[in-house]
Design a protein around this motif. Structure first.
Motif: not given
Length: 572
Positions: A367-370, A453-461, A485-489, A502-506
């Motif tokens: 799930x890394x490098x997503x 600014x705020x950014x997130x790689x969590x964006x349902x769904x 960093x591969x995602x996160x907040x 960092x939220x590296x897993x997916x």
């Protein structure tokens, strides 16, 4: 005798006192959820089952429950483990002390990123956890055709998992418009799982449309906001999953309808609850405390958290402290305050050693490098338009429903600008799964950010990259930080990263233990608040703005979307 025969023989021998139990909880006050009575006695456990309740049981191991009230372990009926931002084993360690011994998860967050590999990961993890984790098969990957995800799962992709012992049925069916129109793909998935349970996702659905959902096999809903809406669902046979997540918080509004009459049709769920909330307030135990504090009948509240939840999902072996039931027990010092002193899960006293005894957690390298995006420039966030009049998403604290505003924005040489002074910020969603490059642009009210600014790689769904900001330059810096960093907040101001998780897993889950991840989460939330953000959970609030299945207005990587009409708003 076969193995099951041996188990029954052992249970009977312990129940009648012919053999010692494996564990006896002595002198506890057992709260009987069938009658509301509390009786003091011993709880005799053989293996993972309760063999007897009464007096003078003896065991190979004994625990003094004097002064404690025994209630069944709690059940979270609908949870996305990914929203806790920790791995399944860390979730296990996090929520069991809060009374949770059974959780029913929908892995559609990770499935939208990586397809069936998400199912494999969670089913593998469930084999080694202290709590009993069930995995529903994600029904809507992608959630709709109106955004770009990382996977497409049809009925054939789900079929091979149906016989897994940890699979209960089909997770939340979000494509209600498709169901009502008779979409063949939707109908095929519903037919595939019949007669297993199907979870619903039916905000503001009523009348004949609600009839259709029930007729198709949908049996519950966690997206209910109003008492009148909830009562219609209960009257028509739905189980109401009362939700208290970090953004979707419906407990206060719905608790008046939780009565002795309706308790059998109600259960609790967290849906999306981040680890900061769990650490600070609790999990299902918090919902119980809050419900009783609001005047909820304690017996009804505890029934919803246990036996009603179990029976609504066909789990007939848990939810009561009674002979033959699974030995999942919370020992409380205060019933009304749901103050947990000790936990028993599947007949075992819960302590650090029990968590340490688990097998290794399944690897998550796949799930890394997503985040498959090239670095961006500020130029890509320019909104080019011929008119100042603008449709703006109105985001509000504590609810997932959004409103619609019409605002006149500054227009210079055909470029439209955010207006932080009136709390109208730029919003963008960038496709991040490696397909055709897309960016949806719009505006949002409610965040209160004055600068940055705020950014997130969590964006349902579909979990594309979403960013909100007062200026294009900081938005670009925020997005590029997450790409690297591969995602996160991340929170950014004046071109500098203030805080990063960092939220590296997916792009959804931290690889770090909860204790190491939590300070970083707190730092990035605090940074968002220093920028002026009004929301208690800024990144959770941001993460729901791209979800095109909850009314009324959303933004996907393909543009501004009207959920009520199920069509794009052609504005820019």
């Amino acid at each position: 005798m076969n193995h099951r025969t041996d188990e029954i023989a052992r249970q009977v021998a312990v129940a009648v006192g012919r053999e010692p139990a494996d564990l006896v909880v002595k002198n506890a006050a057992v709260y009987a959820l069938t009658t509301g009575e509390t009786r003091r006695g011993d709880i005799a456990i053989a293996g993972d089952r309760i063999a007897g309740i009464g007096s003078c049981y003896s065991g190979k191991s004994e625990f003094d429950g004097s002064g404690m009230i025994a209630v069944p372990g709690f059940i979270d009926t609908h949870v996305h483990l990914e929203s806790t931002m920790v791995t399944p084993y860390e979730f296990d360690r996090l929520v069991v002390p809060h009374g949770v011994t059974t959780a029913i998860c929908d892995p559609h967050e990770l499935a939208n990123v990586a397809g069936t590999a998400a199912f494999d990961y969670f089913f593998r993890a469930a084999e080694g956890m202290v709590l009993d984790l069930y995995v529903q098969l994600s029904s809507c990957v992608p959630a709709t055709e109106f955004d770009s995800g990382g996977a497409v799962l049809d009925a054939a992709a789900l079929a091979g998992y149906l016989k897994h012992p940890k699979c209960l049925g089909l997770a939340e069916m979000m494509n209600i418009p498709g169901l009502l129109k008779g979409d063949p793909g939707v109908l095929e998935k519903l037919a595939l799982v019949y007669p297993k349970p199907v979870d619903g996702h039916c905000p503001l659905v009523s009348g004949r449309n609600l009839n259709a959902c029930l007729a198709a096999g949908i049996r519950n809903c966690h997206e209910t906001n109003l008492v009148s809406e909830a009562m219609e669902k209960i009257e028509k046979g739905m189980t109401l999953l009362i939700r208290e997540g970090s953004v979707g918080r419906n407990l206060d509004a719905l608790i008046p309808l939780l009565t002795p009459i309706t308790a059998g049709s109600c259960a609790f769920c967290t849906d999306d609850r981040d680890p900061f909330d769990i650490h600070e307030k609790g999990h299902i135990d918090y919902m119980i405390r809050r419900a009783i504090e609001l005047g909820g009948d304690p017996l009804s509240v505890y029934r919803a958290a246990t036996v009603a939840a179990a029976r609504s999902f066909g789990l007939r072996d848990r939810g009561l402290i009674a002979p033959g039931y699974r030995a999942d027990i919370a020992l409380l010092s205060d019933l009304g305050g749901c103050r947990i002193e000790r936990m028993i899960a599947a007949g075992r006293l819960v302590d650090d050693a029990l968590f340490a005894f688990r097998p290794p957690e399944p690897p998550a390298d796949v799930f890394r490098h997503s985040v498959k995006l090239k670095p961006v420039e500020a130029e890509c966030f320019k909104v080019r338009s011929g008119r100042a009049r603008t449709t703006v998403i109105d985001s509000q604290e504590g609810i997932l429903l959004t409103g619609r505003l019409t605002v006149e924005l500054r227009l210079v040489d055909g470029v439209k600008y955010a207006d932080p002074g009136r709390d109208v910020l730029k919003l963008a969603v960038l496709a991040r799964h490696g397909g055709e490059p897309r960016i949806g642009l719009g505006f949002v009210h409610g965040f209160g950010i004055r600068n940055g600014a705020l950014a997130s790689s969590v964006g349902h769904d579909s979990h594309n990259l979403c960013v909100v900001g007062a200026n294009d330059g900081d938005m670009a810096v925020a997005v590029n930080a997450l790409i690297e960093c591969g995602g996160g907040f991340v929170a950014v101001e004046n071109g500098k990263v203030l805080a990063l998780l960092p939220l590296e897993i997916g792009g959804l889950i931290s690889a770090e233990p909860f204790a190491d991840m939590l300070p970083k989460l707190k730092k990035v939330i605090d940074a968002a608040h220093r920028l002026g953000c009004r929301f208690r959970e800024p990144f959770q609030q941001l993460s729901f703005l791209p979800l095109p299945v909850i009314p009324h207005l959303r933004l996907t990587d393909r543009g501004l979307f009207d959920v009520d009409k199920f069509e794009f708003v052609r504005e820019y």
